[in-house]
Structure formats: C-alpha cells, structure tokens
Design a protein around this motif. Structure first.
Motif, PDB file in Angstrom:
ATOM      1  N   SER A   1      -4.543  -1.425   2.476  1.00 37.98           N
ATOM      2  CA  SER A   1      -3.612  -2.207   3.290  1.00 37.98           C
ATOM      3  C   SER A   1      -4.223  -3.554   3.642  1.00 37.98           C
ATOM      4  N   SER A   2      -5.312  -3.912   2.949  1.00 39.85           N
ATOM      5  CA  SER A   2      -5.996  -5.175   3.204  1.00 39.85           C
ATOM      6  C   SER A   2      -5.262  -6.327   2.517  1.00 39.85           C
ATOM      7  N   PRO A   3      -4.848  -7.353   3.254  1.00 38.37           N
ATOM      8  CA  PRO A   3      -4.177  -8.500   2.619  1.00 38.37           C
ATOM      9  C   PRO A   3      -5.047  -9.197   1.580  1.00 38.37           C
ATOM     10  N   LEU A   4      -6.379  -9.154   1.768  1.00 46.69           N
ATOM     11  CA  LEU A   4      -7.264  -9.829   0.819  1.00 46.69           C
ATOM     12  C   LEU A   4      -7.204  -9.172  -0.556  1.00 46.69           C
TER      13      LEU A   4
ATOM     14  N   ALA B   1      -3.689  -8.636  -6.264  1.00 40.37           N
ATOM     15  CA  ALA B   1      -3.110  -7.632  -7.159  1.00 40.37           C
ATOM     16  C   ALA B   1      -1.988  -8.247  -8.000  1.00 40.37           C
ATOM     17  N   ASP B   2      -1.846  -7.767  -9.235  1.00 43.16           N
ATOM     18  CA  ASP B   2      -0.755  -8.224 -10.099  1.00 43.16           C
ATOM     19  C   ASP B   2       0.589  -7.726  -9.581  1.00 43.16           C
ATOM     20  N   ARG B   3       0.603  -6.530  -9.023  1.00 40.73           N
ATOM     21  CA  ARG B   3       1.824  -5.971  -8.454  1.00 40.73           C
ATOM     22  C   ARG B   3       1.435  -5.035  -7.319  1.00 40.73           C
ATOM     23  N   VAL B   4       2.328  -4.946  -6.338  1.00 43.53           N
ATOM     24  CA  VAL B   4       2.095  -4.121  -5.161  1.00 43.53           C
ATOM     25  C   VAL B   4       3.263  -3.154  -5.024  1.00 43.53           C
TER      26      VAL B   4
ATOM     27  N   VAL C   1       8.698  -2.644  -5.015  1.00 41.24           N
ATOM     28  CA  VAL C   1       7.595  -3.159  -5.821  1.00 41.24           C
ATOM     29  C   VAL C   1       7.732  -4.674  -5.877  1.00 41.24           C
ATOM     30  N   GLY C   2       6.615  -5.372  -5.776  1.00 39.80           N
ATOM     31  CA  GLY C   2       6.634  -6.823  -5.852  1.00 39.80           C
ATOM     32  C   GLY C   2       5.231  -7.363  -5.784  1.00 39.80           C
ATOM     33  N   VAL C   3       5.116  -8.605  -5.285  1.00 44.45           N
ATOM     34  CA  VAL C   3       3.801  -9.193  -5.033  1.00 44.45           C
ATOM     35  C   VAL C   3       3.629  -9.324  -3.532  1.00 44.45           C
ATOM     36  N   HIS C   4       2.407  -9.500  -3.111  1.00 44.99           N
ATOM     37  CA  HIS C   4       2.072  -9.424  -1.694  1.00 44.99           C
ATOM     38  C   HIS C   4       2.867 -10.426  -0.855  1.00 44.99           C
ATOM     39  N   ARG C   5       2.827 -11.702  -1.209  1.00 42.07           N
ATOM     40  CA  ARG C   5       3.460 -12.728  -0.376  1.00 42.07           C
ATOM     41  C   ARG C   5       4.981 -12.525  -0.300  1.00 42.07           C
ATOM     42  N   GLU C   6       5.549 -12.097  -1.390  1.00 41.09           N
ATOM     43  CA  GLU C   6       6.997 -11.852  -1.389  1.00 41.09           C
ATOM     44  C   GLU C   6       7.361 -10.673  -0.488  1.00 41.09           C
ATOM     45  N   LEU C   7       6.584  -9.588  -0.564  1.00 42.65           N
ATOM     46  CA  LEU C   7       6.884  -8.400   0.230  1.00 42.65           C
ATOM     47  C   LEU C   7       6.666  -8.644   1.714  1.00 42.65           C
TER      48      LEU C   7
ATOM     49  N   VAL D   1       0.918  -3.801   6.652  1.00 46.43           N
ATOM     50  CA  VAL D   1      -0.112  -4.757   6.274  1.00 46.43           C
ATOM     51  C   VAL D   1      -0.611  -5.542   7.483  1.00 46.43           C
ATOM     52  N   THR D   2       0.304  -5.962   8.349  1.00 47.05           N
ATOM     53  CA  THR D   2      -0.099  -6.730   9.532  1.00 47.05           C
ATOM     54  C   THR D   2      -0.477  -5.832  10.698  1.00 47.05           C
ATOM     55  N   ARG D   3      -0.292  -4.491  10.509  1.00 48.14           N
ATOM     56  CA  ARG D   3      -0.663  -3.490  11.524  1.00 48.14           C
ATOM     57  C   ARG D   3       0.083  -3.694  12.833  1.00 48.14           C
ATOM     58  N   GLN D   4       1.360  -4.055  12.716  1.00 43.93           N
ATOM     59  CA  GLN D   4       2.199  -4.186  13.895  1.00 43.93           C
ATOM     60  C   GLN D   4       2.708  -2.823  14.333  1.00 43.93           C
TER      61      GLN D   4
END
Length: 608
Positions: free
Chosen positions: A532-535, A540-543, A554-560, A571-574
């Motif tokens: 769950s680490s943003p780094l 990653a090619d796909r998440v 399924v997508g990429v990190h910034r889009e999701l 991911v943000t642990r909210q």
C-alpha cells in the motif's frame, strides 16, 4: 541400514493414523536391525543367566572334590564371560544404530512434510509443537524403537531361565517360575497413572517451548512496547508448571523403581529361606541352592528392562502422537502433479479473485485487509490455505505441475521472511537462474549499510560475503533483515516473483531507492508486489485493487488515487471519519463557490 548410509534415499510413507501405529511402522521398517539387536541381546542375556548354573556347578565340584568338573566348569564360565562381553558390545552397537536410524527417519519424514506443506504447516500446528516434535520427541521415539529388541531379548531370557530352573531344581524352580512374573508385572497397575502424568508434563513443556519461541521471536517488539517483564512472568509461570508436573511424574516413576527393587529382594529372601529348609532336609545340595540364589540375583538385570520399556513407551507415546499428527497433515493438492516437470512462462491469473499479472510486467496489488493479501500471495505461489480454484501460469494450472516445478516458476516471499544462520555467501547460495549476481541483488535491495553492520559484527571477516548472520538474523534490525531477504529472492530470479510487503520496515528514502532497483533488476520479468506504499505503487506498470476477495478495479496509481475512493482510503490510510470529513469539505467548498458566483452575478445585473 547403517549409520554411514544415512540419510535414507526414501524414508517411506509412514502410518500416521495414531502414535502406536507410527511406532509399529518404524519398528517394522527396521526389522533387519531389530533382529540383529535381538540376536546379540539373546547371546548376552543367556550368557548372563547361565553364570549361576556355572557357579552352582563349581561350588558342588569343590564340595565333591572333583577337579575335572571344576576345570570343566571354569571353561564354561570363561565361555559365558566371552559371550557376555561380545554380546554386550554388539548389542550396544546394534541398539545405537537402531536409535540413530529411527531418529533420522523421523527427522527426514518431518522435513519432507514441512517442505511439502510450506507456510501452511505453522497455520495448522503451533510453532512450539513443531519445535518439540523435531527435537526432543525424535529422541524419545528413537529410544522406544531401539529398546523393543533389548526388552524382547530380556523377556525371552527370563522365560528360558525359569524353565531351566524348574527342570534343574523343581522345588525351588517353581517358586521362581511363579514369583518372577509377579515381580515383572507388579508395576502394570501404576503405568496408566505414570503415563498420564508424563503426558501432562509433555503438554506443559510444549506450551512453555511455544511461549519461549514466540517471546524470543518478538523480543525486539516487546522491548519497544515495554512488554518484556509481562512475557517473562508468563514464561516463569509456565516453567514452574513444567517443574511441578515433572516432579509429580518423577515421584510415580521413583515408586515404580522402588517396587522393582523391593519385590525382587522379597523374592530373593523367600527363595533363600525356602532353600535353606530344603538343604537342611537333604532334598537339595548346597550347589543347587547357590545356583538358584545366584539366578535370582542375576535375573534382576534383565528384569530392569521391563521397567525401561514401560518408561520408554510412556514417554514416546505422546511424542509419537504429536509426530503422527504433523505427518498426517496433507496439502490440498498433490505434490507430484499430473503434468510433466516444466517451468511455464506467461501471464499469472487467479480465477478466484480475477487478478491478472501480465508476463514481464510489474504489477502491484492493494488489499485493504493484510490477511487477505497474505492468503492471496500464498495462493499465487501454489500454497493455498484452503481448497479452491487453482492459479494459472500461462494457462497451466499450478496444481497440475510437480511441486518442485511450481516453486521454481513462482517464488513467494511473505511479509515475515526467515534468515537462516550462516555466512552471507551461504544465505545467497540458493537455486537460481544465474542471471542475477549477488552484488546486483544486494545493491537493488539497498543493503550497503547491512554489509557494513555485518563486517563490524564479525571479528575475522574482511569480505562482507563471509560475515556471519546469527540465527534468524536477530542481530539485525527488521528493515535490514527484510532487505537481505529481498536480495535473496532477487538472486533466485524466478519466472514470477511475488513479494508481500517487502518494504514495510524501511524508511521512505530507502523504499524509493528499493522501488527503483526492483523495477530495474526485474525488467522484463513478471513481478507481483502486495503493498500500500505510494512509492512502490507509483512505479508499477499496473495496479489492481482487491476488495472483498475480488479485483474491483485496475489502473495506474495516480489515476486510481483521483478516481477510486476505496483505493484512496487504503493508500492514504484515511479512516472512514476522515474520508467523510474530506467529502463534506469538498461539498462545502463547492456550495461556497456556487454562492459566490450567484452573488457576483447579482452585482453585475445591478450595475447594468
């Protein structure tokens, strides 16, 4: 099977239906060694039992002043002495061989079962119990297996001696023939209670071992939260319970030993008293009385083996039951598979969740539940915790492949990897493709500071590869152990590498460098990382987001992060409250913007 021939090429398929059946299976598989020990035992014990007859003949020869008979008797005694020495020597050799080979067979069976079960073993059996079975229990099982032949030889010798005494001197032989079985069987009523107490002691000792193992494994965490004294007190109480149980068990066994001394003594007194009366009446000779007296004294030696076999069985029975329990565990799939040994390459697909890891791509998987991530990682590696649809690699079910081929194709590193003691060179000496050098793997895993720490901690290691790693890497921090385990996995270079939270114990700067090194070193190779680490997710090619045991998006990190609230929460642990507050702030900002726009519109209209 001799000791020099160990390990067994094939230890066999054990009968693990119960502890006694397992012991019987072990004995049958050592039939040659057991018969050899029985033969040497009979030679030894029969020669021991024959000595009283020689002594009686010698005494009578002296009384009768017969030099010929005395010389003949002396020769017989020398022959018996030689038989005793030779029989005892080779009996000990055969017994030790049986003990070691039985223990080695059990250890091989346990190792094979642990290898086949993998991580499922510690989920189904406590770690402390596994340790107890593979150490102390193995010794007790071997003790009983080798004691059976010696007990059989001793029992046959007692029967032969009783028959011989009845034939030699019926008046006293009948007393011995009746008294010796009573002496041998007198402790039988006490054995069930002694066995129960021994079982209680073993159970408490297993709990204490498990508690100690868990405490040592989590010592660093306990120190961090100040829980050392709490667990130390728990272990003290557990060890005291073991001590009390051991004392209660020892009391019962001391009572059994006392009976084994008292009853033969009473039998000896009865035989001597009756024999003196017979000798005074002239019904037996002095030599016959000495023979019977000596026989009673000497037969105490084989009678002690009755006590030993009772102790060996009572101590080994719970050990065999625990070993049989571990050996009876089965994988949910067959380790031999139904296909020929091959290492396929291609997309990795899990029908149960719909997770797809394309060949040659870096796929990250986000799970809100860490337990779900662990189970899914194990299933991807062909180690399912429970029966279900099998994972497909290039369309080939992993369950259909032999276990060795499946593990060669897919390597899973769990979130708590284990480092074995030894040098760093030995740690990285694992089956591999040979395409990744140890230096490159260590660099990708950012192990420079680990190498320096290992060199500083080793007195005679100038080369970091020769530095020693302590048991489970306890001299290293959690992050250092994690990075060394990652380097070991990278050296293996499997077709598919599955990593479960590989950077959970490192700082963000190191994590970013590890993410770059992992992507660079695994370029063109299939890699699945549960994190769950943003780094890591950003590289990653796909998440894939797994929610409720299935892939939901399924997508990429910034889009999701922008489009998927459930992904953003993980991911943000909210928390749910923080997410609700964020949504409320957004709504309020939108309402405020709309109100400002309406007021500006009114101002424009008034100006017009």
């Amino acid at each position: 099977m001799q000791i020099q021939d160990l390990p067994y090429p094939d230890p066999g398929v054990p009968d693990a239906r119960s502890g006694p059946r397992f012991l019987w299976w072990l004995w049958r598989n050592q039939l040659g060694g057991q018969l050899k020990a029985l033969a040497w035992g009979l030679l030894h014990f029969v020669c021991v039992a024959a000595l009283p007859f020689c002594v009686g003949l010698a005494v009578q020869a002296v009384i009768d002043r017969s030099g010929t008979r005395l010389a003949l008797t002396g020769g017989l005694m020398a022959l018996c002495g030689t038989g005793i020495a030779v029989g005892d020597t080779f009996l000990h050799r055969a017994a030790v061989t049986n003990w070691i080979t039985a223990a080695a067979r059990v250890q091989q069976l346990l190792a094979r079962r642990a290898s086949a079960l993998g991580s499922a073993l510690t989920r189904r059996v406590a770690a402390g119990e596994v340790v107890a079975v593979s150490t102390g229990d193995v010794e007790k099982i071997g003790w009983f297996v080798e004691a059976v032949s010696r007990f059989t030889a001793a029992a046959l010798t007692v029967v032969v001696a009783c028959v011989g005494l009845v034939v030699y001197q019926p008046a006293l032989g009948v007393v011995l023939a009746v008294g010796l079985p009573v002496v041998a069987l007198a402790v039988l009523p006490l054995l069930p209670r002694a066995t129960r107490r021994a079982d209680v002691q073993r159970e408490k000792a297993g709990r204490a071992t498990e508690l100690a193992s868990d405490t040592v494994a989590g010592l660093r965490v306990l120190r961090g939260i100040g829980g050392e004294e709490l667990f130390l007190d728990r272990y003290r109480r557990a060890s005291q319970e073991v001590r009390h149980a051991a004392v209660r068990s020892a009391r019962m066994w001391s009572l059994i030993s006392a009976i084994q001394v008292l009853l033969p003594g009473l039998l000896l007194i009865a035989v001597v008293w009756h024999g003196i009366h017979l000798a005074r009446q002239g019904r037996i000779t002095i030599g016959e009385l000495v023979t019977v007296y000596s026989a009673v004294m000497v037969l105490n030696y084989p009678l002690r083996h009755f006590e030993e076999i009772a102790m060996a069985y009572s101590f080994s029975r719970p050990s065999a039951r625990r070993a049989a329990r571990v050996l009876s565990l089965e994988r949910s799939t067959d380790i031999d598979g139904s296909r020929e040994a091959e290492v396929p390459g291609g997309d990795l697909y899990d029908p149960a969740t719909g997770l797809l890891a394309p060949a040659g791509r870096f796929t990250a998987v986000v799970c809100g539940d860490p337990d779900t991530a662990g189970r899914l990682a194990e299933r991807l590696g062909g180690h399912p915790a429970e029966p279900g649809p099998t994972v497909l690699l290039d369309g080939v079910p992993l369950d259909d492949l032999p276990l060795d081929s499946a593990r060669t194709a897919v390597l899973v590193q769990d979130k708590d990897p284990v480092l074995l003691s030894g040098s760093l060179r030995e740690l990285l000496d694992v089956p591999s493709s040979g395409a990744v050098r140890a230096e490159d793997a260590l660099a990708a895993a950012q192990c420079q500071d680990v190498l320096e720490a290992l060199v500083q901690g080793s007195l005679d290691a100038a080369d970091p590869m020769d530095a020693r790693i302590t048991e489970r890497g306890r001299s290293l921090s959690g992050g250092q152990r994690q990075r060394l385990a990652l380097a070991r996995s990278l050296v293996t270079d499997p077709v598919v590498l599955v990593l479960d939270e590989p950077t959970s114990a490192v700082d963000s700067h190191t994590e970013a460098r590890i993410a770059d090194g992992l992507r660079r070193l695994r370029s063109g190779r299939t890699t699945v990382v549960f994190t769950s680490s943003p780094l890591l997710l950003d590289r990653a090619d796909r998440v894939a987001l797994v929610h409720g045991d299935e892939v939901v998006t399924v997508g990429v990190h910034r889009e999701l992060v922008d489009t998927e609230p459930r992904y953003r929460v993980v991911v943000t642990r909210q928390t749910d409250e923080e997410q609700a507050a964020t949504d409320t702030d957004v709504d309020l900002a939108a309402d405020s913007a709309a109100l400002d726009g309406f007021e500006k519109l009114e101002e424009i209209e008034e100006s017009a």
